[in-house]
Design an enzyme around this catalytic site. Sequence first.
Site, mmCIF file in Angstrom:
data_model
loop_
_atom_site.group_PDB
_atom_site.id
_atom_site.type_symbol
_atom_site.label_atom_id
_atom_site.label_comp_id
_atom_site.label_asym_id
_atom_site.label_seq_id
_atom_site.Cartn_x
_atom_site.Cartn_y
_atom_site.Cartn_z
ATOM 1 N N ASP A 35 0.851 -1.194 0.000
ATOM 2 C CA ASP A 35 0.000 0.000 0.000
ATOM 3 C C ASP A 35 0.889 1.247 0.000
ATOM 4 O O ASP A 35 1.885 1.312 0.713
ATOM 5 C CB ASP A 35 -0.929 -0.006 1.224
ATOM 6 N N VAL A 105 -10.890 2.820 -3.943
ATOM 7 C CA VAL A 105 -10.530 2.344 -5.288
ATOM 8 C C VAL A 105 -11.510 1.237 -5.696
ATOM 9 O O VAL A 105 -11.580 0.197 -5.022
ATOM 10 C CB VAL A 105 -9.073 1.808 -5.313
ATOM 11 N N HIS A 109 -10.035 -5.292 -3.578
ATOM 12 C CA HIS A 109 -8.715 -5.507 -2.970
ATOM 13 C C HIS A 109 -8.900 -5.918 -1.521
ATOM 14 O O HIS A 109 -9.802 -5.446 -0.832
ATOM 15 C CB HIS A 109 -7.836 -4.261 -3.063
#
Length: 126
Positions: A35, A105, A109
């Site tokens: 990240d 986003v 994920h």
Amino acid sequence: MAYAYDDQNIFAKILRGEIPNKTVLETEHTLAFEDIRPQAPVHVLVIPKGPYVTYDHFAETASDAEIVDFNRAVAAICRQMDVTADVGEGARFISNAGEHGVQEVPHFHLHILGGRWMGRMVAKAE
Ligand code: AMP
């Protein structure tokens, strides 16, 4: 209503090689990378290479091969980063989805966070 995938999201750009990433692991169907704003000593994002918006979208529509590949990749990363709960000290797995999940986003994920005590599971909304 069906999910609409935005192929201009930042993780789609990472998958196309348009934006660099610090890769932790790559398999046939899965990519894992660090990240960019780590919130723990270990903060890895695991994404499927296919166009899935959220965890439930992936779980509902991905192929068995993609789902197995993704989950085996998660296990391998935990070993690699030493955050399993057997020999290591464990981790927090988070996947934010949509508005209430505060997803930034729109490509599914999984956050793997570890290397420190993670505190309570859910903070009161601000
Ligand atoms: P979420 O709120 O679950 O959608 O989280 C999105 C995560 O993506 C955040 O933790 C960001 O720090 C991370 N992120 C955004 N852009 C990048 C990037 N280019 N490379 C790596 N991580 C990123």
